[in-house]
Design a protein around this motif. Structure first.
Motif, PDB file in Angstrom:
ATOM      1  N   PRO A 158       0.817  -1.214   0.000  1.00 51.65           N
ATOM      2  CA  PRO A 158       0.000   0.000   0.000  1.00 51.65           C
ATOM      3  C   PRO A 158       0.853   1.268   0.000  1.00 51.65           C
ATOM      4  O   PRO A 158       1.989   1.274   0.470  1.00 51.65           O
ATOM      5  CB  PRO A 158      -0.788  -0.115   1.312  1.00 51.65           C
ATOM      6  CG  PRO A 158       0.112  -0.902   2.220  1.00 51.65           C
ATOM      7  CD  PRO A 158       0.799  -1.898   1.316  1.00 51.65           C
ATOM      8  N   LYS A 159       0.284   2.327  -0.529  1.00 44.16           N
ATOM      9  CA  LYS A 159       0.929   3.636  -0.540  1.00 44.16           C
ATOM     10  C   LYS A 159       0.521   4.391   0.721  1.00 44.16           C
ATOM     11  O   LYS A 159      -0.658   4.663   0.935  1.00 44.16           O
ATOM     12  CB  LYS A 159       0.505   4.417  -1.790  1.00 44.16           C
ATOM     13  CG  LYS A 159       1.188   5.761  -1.977  1.00 44.16           C
ATOM     14  CD  LYS A 159       2.582   5.613  -2.529  1.00 44.16           C
ATOM     15  CE  LYS A 159       3.143   6.949  -2.994  1.00 44.16           C
ATOM     16  NZ  LYS A 159       4.538   6.849  -3.448  1.00 44.16           N
ATOM     17  N   ILE A 160       1.510   4.732   1.570  1.00 42.54           N
ATOM     18  CA  ILE A 160       1.202   5.431   2.816  1.00 42.54           C
ATOM     19  C   ILE A 160       1.563   6.911   2.707  1.00 42.54           C
ATOM     20  O   ILE A 160       0.760   7.774   3.026  1.00 42.54           O
ATOM     21  CB  ILE A 160       1.946   4.774   4.002  1.00 42.54           C
ATOM     22  CG1 ILE A 160       1.628   3.275   4.063  1.00 42.54           C
ATOM     23  CG2 ILE A 160       1.576   5.469   5.315  1.00 42.54           C
ATOM     24  CD1 ILE A 160       0.154   2.933   4.154  1.00 42.54           C
ATOM     25  N   HIS A 161       2.777   7.219   2.225  1.00 39.77           N
ATOM     26  CA  HIS A 161       3.188   8.618   2.022  1.00 39.77           C
ATOM     27  C   HIS A 161       3.634   8.813   0.578  1.00 39.77           C
ATOM     28  O   HIS A 161       4.146   7.893  -0.055  1.00 39.77           O
ATOM     29  CB  HIS A 161       4.320   8.989   2.987  1.00 39.77           C
ATOM     30  CG  HIS A 161       3.814   9.349   4.349  1.00 39.77           C
ATOM     31  ND1 HIS A 161       4.367  10.332   5.126  1.00 39.77           N
ATOM     32  CD2 HIS A 161       2.784   8.864   5.076  1.00 39.77           C
ATOM     33  CE1 HIS A 161       3.711  10.430   6.272  1.00 39.77           C
ATOM     34  NE2 HIS A 161       2.749   9.538   6.268  1.00 39.77           N
ATOM     35  N   GLU A 162       3.482  10.013   0.080  1.00 44.75           N
ATOM     36  CA  GLU A 162       3.719  10.275  -1.331  1.00 44.75           C
ATOM     37  C   GLU A 162       5.189  10.212  -1.718  1.00 44.75           C
ATOM     38  O   GLU A 162       5.550   9.652  -2.738  1.00 44.75           O
ATOM     39  CB  GLU A 162       3.139  11.641  -1.723  1.00 44.75           C
ATOM     40  CG  GLU A 162       1.643  11.613  -1.927  1.00 44.75           C
ATOM     41  CD  GLU A 162       1.205  10.596  -2.977  1.00 44.75           C
ATOM     42  OE1 GLU A 162       1.829  10.531  -4.057  1.00 44.75           O
ATOM     43  OE2 GLU A 162       0.259   9.855  -2.704  1.00 44.75           O
ATOM     44  N   HIS A 163       6.077  10.826  -0.946  1.00 45.90           N
ATOM     45  CA  HIS A 163       7.491  10.899  -1.309  1.00 45.90           C
ATOM     46  C   HIS A 163       7.649  11.496  -2.690  1.00 45.90           C
ATOM     47  O   HIS A 163       7.288  12.640  -2.927  1.00 45.90           O
ATOM     48  CB  HIS A 163       8.144   9.510  -1.200  1.00 45.90           C
ATOM     49  CG  HIS A 163       8.370   9.074   0.214  1.00 45.90           C
ATOM     50  ND1 HIS A 163       9.013   7.916   0.554  1.00 45.90           N
ATOM     51  CD2 HIS A 163       8.031   9.651   1.381  1.00 45.90           C
ATOM     52  CE1 HIS A 163       9.060   7.790   1.863  1.00 45.90           C
ATOM     53  NE2 HIS A 163       8.464   8.837   2.389  1.00 45.90           N
ATOM     54  N   ASP A 164       8.123  10.713  -3.675  1.00 46.09           N
ATOM     55  CA  ASP A 164       8.322  11.248  -5.024  1.00 46.09           C
ATOM     56  C   ASP A 164       7.129  10.991  -5.928  1.00 46.09           C
ATOM     57  O   ASP A 164       7.203  11.201  -7.144  1.00 46.09           O
ATOM     58  CB  ASP A 164       9.581  10.641  -5.652  1.00 46.09           C
ATOM     59  CG  ASP A 164      10.849  11.138  -4.975  1.00 46.09           C
ATOM     60  OD1 ASP A 164      10.860  12.308  -4.533  1.00 46.09           O
ATOM     61  OD2 ASP A 164      11.821  10.370  -4.886  1.00 46.09           O
ATOM     62  N   GLY A 165       6.043  10.517  -5.357  1.00 43.74           N
ATOM     63  CA  GLY A 165       4.850  10.267  -6.149  1.00 43.74           C
ATOM     64  C   GLY A 165       4.909   9.005  -6.982  1.00 43.74           C
ATOM     65  O   GLY A 165       4.029   8.763  -7.815  1.00 43.74           O
ATOM     66  N   LYS A 166       5.930   8.190  -6.773  1.00 43.83           N
ATOM     67  CA  LYS A 166       6.057   6.943  -7.526  1.00 43.83           C
ATOM     68  C   LYS A 166       5.251   5.849  -6.845  1.00 43.83           C
ATOM     69  O   LYS A 166       4.866   5.954  -5.686  1.00 43.83           O
ATOM     70  CB  LYS A 166       7.523   6.540  -7.622  1.00 43.83           C
ATOM     71  CG  LYS A 166       8.388   7.552  -8.355  1.00 43.83           C
ATOM     72  CD  LYS A 166       9.854   7.117  -8.357  1.00 43.83           C
ATOM     73  CE  LYS A 166      10.728   8.138  -9.055  1.00 43.83           C
ATOM     74  NZ  LYS A 166      12.160   7.765  -9.013  1.00 43.83           N
ATOM     75  N   ARG A 167       5.019   4.766  -7.574  1.00 45.12           N
ATOM     76  CA  ARG A 167       4.238   3.680  -7.000  1.00 45.12           C
ATOM     77  C   ARG A 167       5.068   2.933  -5.952  1.00 45.12           C
ATOM     78  O   ARG A 167       6.296   2.838  -6.069  1.00 45.12           O
ATOM     79  CB  ARG A 167       3.773   2.713  -8.100  1.00 45.12           C
ATOM     80  CG  ARG A 167       4.875   1.931  -8.780  1.00 45.12           C
ATOM     81  CD  ARG A 167       4.308   1.037  -9.885  1.00 45.12           C
ATOM     82  NE  ARG A 167       5.357   0.253 -10.511  1.00 45.12           N
ATOM     83  CZ  ARG A 167       5.773  -0.930 -10.068  1.00 45.12           C
ATOM     84  NH1 ARG A 167       5.224  -1.458  -8.975  1.00 45.12           N
ATOM     85  NH2 ARG A 167       6.726  -1.592 -10.695  1.00 45.12           N
ATOM     86  N   PRO A 168       4.416   2.404  -4.939  1.00 48.12           N
ATOM     87  CA  PRO A 168       5.137   1.667  -3.904  1.00 48.12           C
ATOM     88  C   PRO A 168       5.630   0.320  -4.434  1.00 48.12           C
ATOM     89  O   PRO A 168       4.984  -0.299  -5.281  1.00 48.12           O
ATOM     90  CB  PRO A 168       4.086   1.476  -2.813  1.00 48.12           C
ATOM     91  CG  PRO A 168       2.778   1.503  -3.546  1.00 48.12           C
ATOM     92  CD  PRO A 168       2.980   2.472  -4.681  1.00 48.12           C
ATOM     93  N   GLN A 169       6.786  -0.111  -3.927  1.00 49.08           N
ATOM     94  CA  GLN A 169       7.356  -1.386  -4.339  1.00 49.08           C
ATOM     95  C   GLN A 169       7.900  -2.143  -3.133  1.00 49.08           C
ATOM     96  O   GLN A 169       8.515  -1.550  -2.233  1.00 49.08           O
ATOM     97  CB  GLN A 169       8.504  -1.181  -5.332  1.00 49.08           C
ATOM     98  CG  GLN A 169       8.102  -0.658  -6.691  1.00 49.08           C
ATOM     99  CD  GLN A 169       9.321  -0.535  -7.596  1.00 49.08           C
ATOM    100  OE1 GLN A 169      10.172   0.331  -7.377  1.00 49.08           O
ATOM    101  NE2 GLN A 169       9.406  -1.384  -8.591  1.00 49.08           N
ATOM    102  N   ALA A 170       7.678  -3.428  -3.127  1.00 49.15           N
ATOM    103  CA  ALA A 170       8.307  -4.326  -2.156  1.00 49.15           C
ATOM    104  C   ALA A 170       9.356  -5.124  -2.924  1.00 49.15           C
ATOM    105  O   ALA A 170       9.022  -5.946  -3.779  1.00 49.15           O
ATOM    106  CB  ALA A 170       7.275  -5.250  -1.523  1.00 49.15           C
ATOM    107  N   LEU A 171      10.616  -4.850  -2.637  1.00 47.84           N
ATOM    108  CA  LEU A 171      11.724  -5.491  -3.336  1.00 47.84           C
ATOM    109  C   LEU A 171      12.311  -6.578  -2.438  1.00 47.84           C
ATOM    110  O   LEU A 171      12.511  -6.366  -1.236  1.00 47.84           O
ATOM    111  CB  LEU A 171      12.797  -4.461  -3.688  1.00 47.84           C
ATOM    112  CG  LEU A 171      12.310  -3.223  -4.442  1.00 47.84           C
ATOM    113  CD1 LEU A 171      13.446  -2.225  -4.611  1.00 47.84           C
ATOM    114  CD2 LEU A 171      11.738  -3.615  -5.799  1.00 47.84           C
ATOM    115  N   GLY A 172      12.586  -7.734  -3.007  1.00 52.14           N
ATOM    116  CA  GLY A 172      13.042  -8.853  -2.196  1.00 52.14           C
ATOM    117  C   GLY A 172      14.380  -9.412  -2.629  1.00 52.14           C
ATOM    118  O   GLY A 172      14.806  -9.269  -3.777  1.00 52.14           O
TER     119      GLY A 172
END
Length: 223
Positions: A158-172
């Motif tokens: 989920p997207k919680i804060h905007e930061h750079d406005g990019k989509r959230p990613q879970a990297l593993g």
């Protein structure tokens, strides 16, 4: 011998020690904050983990200490915890010995969640190459088990804060087909875990952050 000595005060795990620590992971149920060098604020979001732990204890039947301990990357203390949490805004640095210690932890059953509080990514990617030189971070698909262990997130992180406005990613990162590390970026789960008055997030947003955090905890404890 459980440890082999390479340099003064620096130990590396033998196979016997790895087995012992794997057993510890199966009976221990707690998490710790990972302290690192480089000048980044590893101590940021002070109310985040206590709130997440309380939420997990209430919703997914964990029994974690609500005041998490802090452990250093190069210390064997990390092996007491099946889950480590790392966050911050800036520079991250692992010495070679610290990277080896973290690698031993991860391949022996440990799990690391890194949550980008904004500005960590370039440093984390670089330092993780010391831990797993031949691997690249891979985005987890929305169908991955970590998005449904306790609460369903059919669209992924989920997207919680905007930061750079990019989509959230879970990297593993994986070791022998086991997910050992998740790096959450462009989401900032930790800000969502903090006390409501810190960021004034709506309750719905905070709940999503806590639920996703609970998924990570449950996944780490059961896999």
């Amino acid at each position: 011998m459980i440890f082999s000595l390479k340099k003064s005060n620096t130990f590396f795990l033998t196979p016997i020690a790895l087995a012992i620590f794997c057993i510890q992971f199966t009976v221990a149920q707690d998490l710790a904050i990972l302290k690192y060098k480089g000048g980044g604020d590893w101590y940021s979001n002070p109310t985040a983990l206590p709130n997440l732990i309380k939420f997990c204890n209430e919703t997914i039947a964990t029994k974690m200490n609500e005041k998490p301990e802090t452990v250093e990357v190069g210390s064997t203390d990390i092996f007491q915890y099946p889950l480590l949490h790392m966050t911050g805004h800036g520079n991250v640095f692992f010495s070679d010995d610290e990277a080896q210690n973290l690698r031993n932890y991860l391949i022996s059953g440990g799990f690391l969640h890194i949550d980008d509080n904004y500005g960590m990514k370039q440093y984390v990617v670089k330092e993780l190459k010391k831990v797993f030189p031949n691997q690249e971070l891979k985005e987890l698909p929305s169908s991955h088990e970590i998005f449904k262990t306790a609460f369903a997130f059919p669209k992924g992180l989920p997207k919680i804060h905007e930061h750079d406005g990019k989509r959230p990613q879970a990297l593993g990162l994986f070791y022998e087909n086991r997910l050992v590390l998740v790096f959450t970026v462009e989401s900032d789960l930790g800000d969502g875990w903090e006390d409501q008055e810190v960021h004034n997030d709506p309750e719905e947003t905070r709940l999503k952050a806590l639920q996703m955090g609970a998924n990570i905890v449950k996944y780490a404890f059961e896999n």
